[in-house]
Design a protein around this motif. Structure first.
Motif, PDB file in Angstrom:
ATOM      1  N   ARG A  65      15.033 -11.567  31.970  1.00 31.20           N
ATOM      2  CA  ARG A  65      13.967 -11.146  31.066  1.00 31.20           C
ATOM      3  C   ARG A  65      14.302  -9.747  30.567  1.00 31.20           C
ATOM      4  O   ARG A  65      14.815  -8.924  31.320  1.00 31.20           O
ATOM      5  CB  ARG A  65      12.649 -11.125  31.838  1.00 31.20           C
ATOM      6  CG  ARG A  65      11.494 -10.572  31.076  1.00 31.20           C
ATOM      7  CD  ARG A  65      10.260 -10.582  31.981  1.00 31.20           C
ATOM      8  NE  ARG A  65       9.122 -10.121  31.241  1.00 31.20           N
ATOM      9  CZ  ARG A  65       8.443  -9.023  31.544  1.00 31.20           C
ATOM     10  NH1 ARG A  65       8.779  -8.296  32.580  1.00 31.20           N
ATOM     11  NH2 ARG A  65       7.421  -8.668  30.819  1.00 31.20           N
ATOM     12  N   GLU A  66      14.016  -9.464  29.308  1.00 29.60           N
ATOM     13  CA  GLU A  66      14.248  -8.111  28.782  1.00 29.60           C
ATOM     14  C   GLU A  66      13.268  -7.138  29.426  1.00 29.60           C
ATOM     15  O   GLU A  66      12.127  -7.482  29.701  1.00 29.60           O
ATOM     16  CB  GLU A  66      14.080  -8.102  27.269  1.00 29.60           C
ATOM     17  CG  GLU A  66      15.184  -8.848  26.551  1.00 29.60           C
ATOM     18  CD  GLU A  66      15.058  -8.739  25.039  1.00 29.60           C
ATOM     19  OE1 GLU A  66      14.529  -7.724  24.561  1.00 29.60           O
ATOM     20  OE2 GLU A  66      15.496  -9.676  24.372  1.00 29.60           O
ATOM     21  N   ASN A  67      13.737  -5.888  29.652  1.00 34.23           N
ATOM     22  CA  ASN A  67      12.887  -4.932  30.345  1.00 34.23           C
ATOM     23  C   ASN A  67      12.647  -3.616  29.600  1.00 34.23           C
ATOM     24  O   ASN A  67      11.995  -2.726  30.114  1.00 34.23           O
ATOM     25  CB  ASN A  67      13.441  -4.632  31.740  1.00 34.23           C
ATOM     26  CG  ASN A  67      14.777  -3.911  31.696  1.00 34.23           C
ATOM     27  OD1 ASN A  67      15.248  -3.485  30.667  1.00 34.23           O
ATOM     28  ND2 ASN A  67      15.393  -3.787  32.853  1.00 34.23           N
ATOM     29  N   ARG A  68      13.201  -3.433  28.417  1.00 33.23           N
ATOM     30  CA  ARG A  68      13.032  -2.232  27.596  1.00 33.23           C
ATOM     31  C   ARG A  68      13.535  -0.956  28.273  1.00 33.23           C
ATOM     32  O   ARG A  68      13.071   0.135  27.980  1.00 33.23           O
ATOM     33  CB  ARG A  68      11.566  -2.040  27.192  1.00 33.23           C
ATOM     34  CG  ARG A  68      11.021  -3.149  26.353  1.00 33.23           C
ATOM     35  CD  ARG A  68       9.636  -2.800  25.868  1.00 33.23           C
ATOM     36  NE  ARG A  68       9.016  -3.951  25.278  1.00 33.23           N
ATOM     37  CZ  ARG A  68       7.767  -4.314  25.517  1.00 33.23           C
ATOM     38  NH1 ARG A  68       7.023  -3.611  26.326  1.00 33.23           N
ATOM     39  NH2 ARG A  68       7.279  -5.375  24.934  1.00 33.23           N
ATOM     40  N   LEU A  69      14.464  -1.095  29.192  1.00 37.05           N
ATOM     41  CA  LEU A  69      15.080   0.050  29.853  1.00 37.05           C
ATOM     42  C   LEU A  69      16.547   0.122  29.448  1.00 37.05           C
ATOM     43  O   LEU A  69      17.102  -0.833  28.906  1.00 37.05           O
ATOM     44  CB  LEU A  69      14.979  -0.082  31.380  1.00 37.05           C
ATOM     45  CG  LEU A  69      13.586  -0.132  31.983  1.00 37.05           C
ATOM     46  CD1 LEU A  69      13.681  -0.438  33.478  1.00 37.05           C
ATOM     47  CD2 LEU A  69      12.858   1.179  31.756  1.00 37.05           C
ATOM     48  N   THR A  70      17.182   1.240  29.735  1.00 40.31           N
ATOM     49  CA  THR A  70      18.601   1.383  29.415  1.00 40.31           C
ATOM     50  C   THR A  70      19.493   0.785  30.500  1.00 40.31           C
ATOM     51  O   THR A  70      20.696   0.743  30.345  1.00 40.31           O
ATOM     52  CB  THR A  70      18.966   2.864  29.243  1.00 40.31           C
ATOM     53  OG1 THR A  70      18.644   3.560  30.451  1.00 40.31           O
ATOM     54  CG2 THR A  70      18.228   3.471  28.075  1.00 40.31           C
ATOM     55  N   SER A  90      19.876  -2.372  33.743  1.00 43.30           N
ATOM     56  CA  SER A  90      19.407  -3.659  34.259  1.00 43.30           C
ATOM     57  C   SER A  90      18.916  -3.476  35.680  1.00 43.30           C
ATOM     58  O   SER A  90      19.346  -2.572  36.391  1.00 43.30           O
ATOM     59  CB  SER A  90      20.537  -4.679  34.250  1.00 43.30           C
ATOM     60  OG  SER A  90      20.847  -5.039  32.940  1.00 43.30           O
ATOM     61  N   GLY A 132      19.520  -3.632  29.977  1.00 48.03           N
ATOM     62  CA  GLY A 132      18.208  -3.959  29.445  1.00 48.03           C
ATOM     63  C   GLY A 132      17.624  -5.270  29.919  1.00 48.03           C
ATOM     64  O   GLY A 132      16.787  -5.850  29.239  1.00 48.03           O
TER      65      GLY A 132
END
Length: 131
Positions: A58-63, A65, A102
């Protein structure tokens, strides 16, 4: 022959060696810890299935993982084996973390992973990491 004190004394660790060890760490910021974080990834339903693992993402909007690993007692009754599987997944994640950014990832070990040879295990993790 008895060794002298100088030979038995621990060697000094250089800054370069400390930096190399620090790079191998696995800080909390790279892990999924809470049940709500696992649940959010599992409800997304984006998965990749291999015979040794099921991997959800799932995408997490962070730089960076983050990863969560589950190895149940159904996979292996022995804690030593379960911990080995988790260590191998973490090491693979560290190795491929710059390629995959991400994402929140949950890796669930399947029963055959407890009996897999290291070569087969490494191949599957490499395929998942690059796929």
């Amino acid at each position: 022959r008895a060794k002298g004190r100088a030979e038995l004394a621990p060697k000094r660790i250089t800054r370069k060696q400390r930096a190399a060890v620090a790079d191998r760490s696995f800080p909390r910021s790279y892990r999924l810890i809470r049940a709500a974080e696992f649940k959010a990834v599992l409800t997304e339903k984006r998965s990749s299935k291999e015979h040794l693992f099921v991997v959800y993402a799932r995408e997490n909007r962070l730089t960076r993982s983050r990863i969560g690993i589950t190895v149940s007692k159904r996979t292996s009754r022995k804690a030593v084996q379960r911990n080995l599987l988790k260590r191998l997944v973490r090491e693979s994640f560290r190795y491929h973390s710059l390629e995959v950014t991400g994402l929140d990832i949950v890796a669930i070990a399947r029963h055959p992973s407890a009996f897999a040879q290291n070569k087969e295990f490494a191949k599957v993790l490499k395929d998942i990491g690059t796929g």
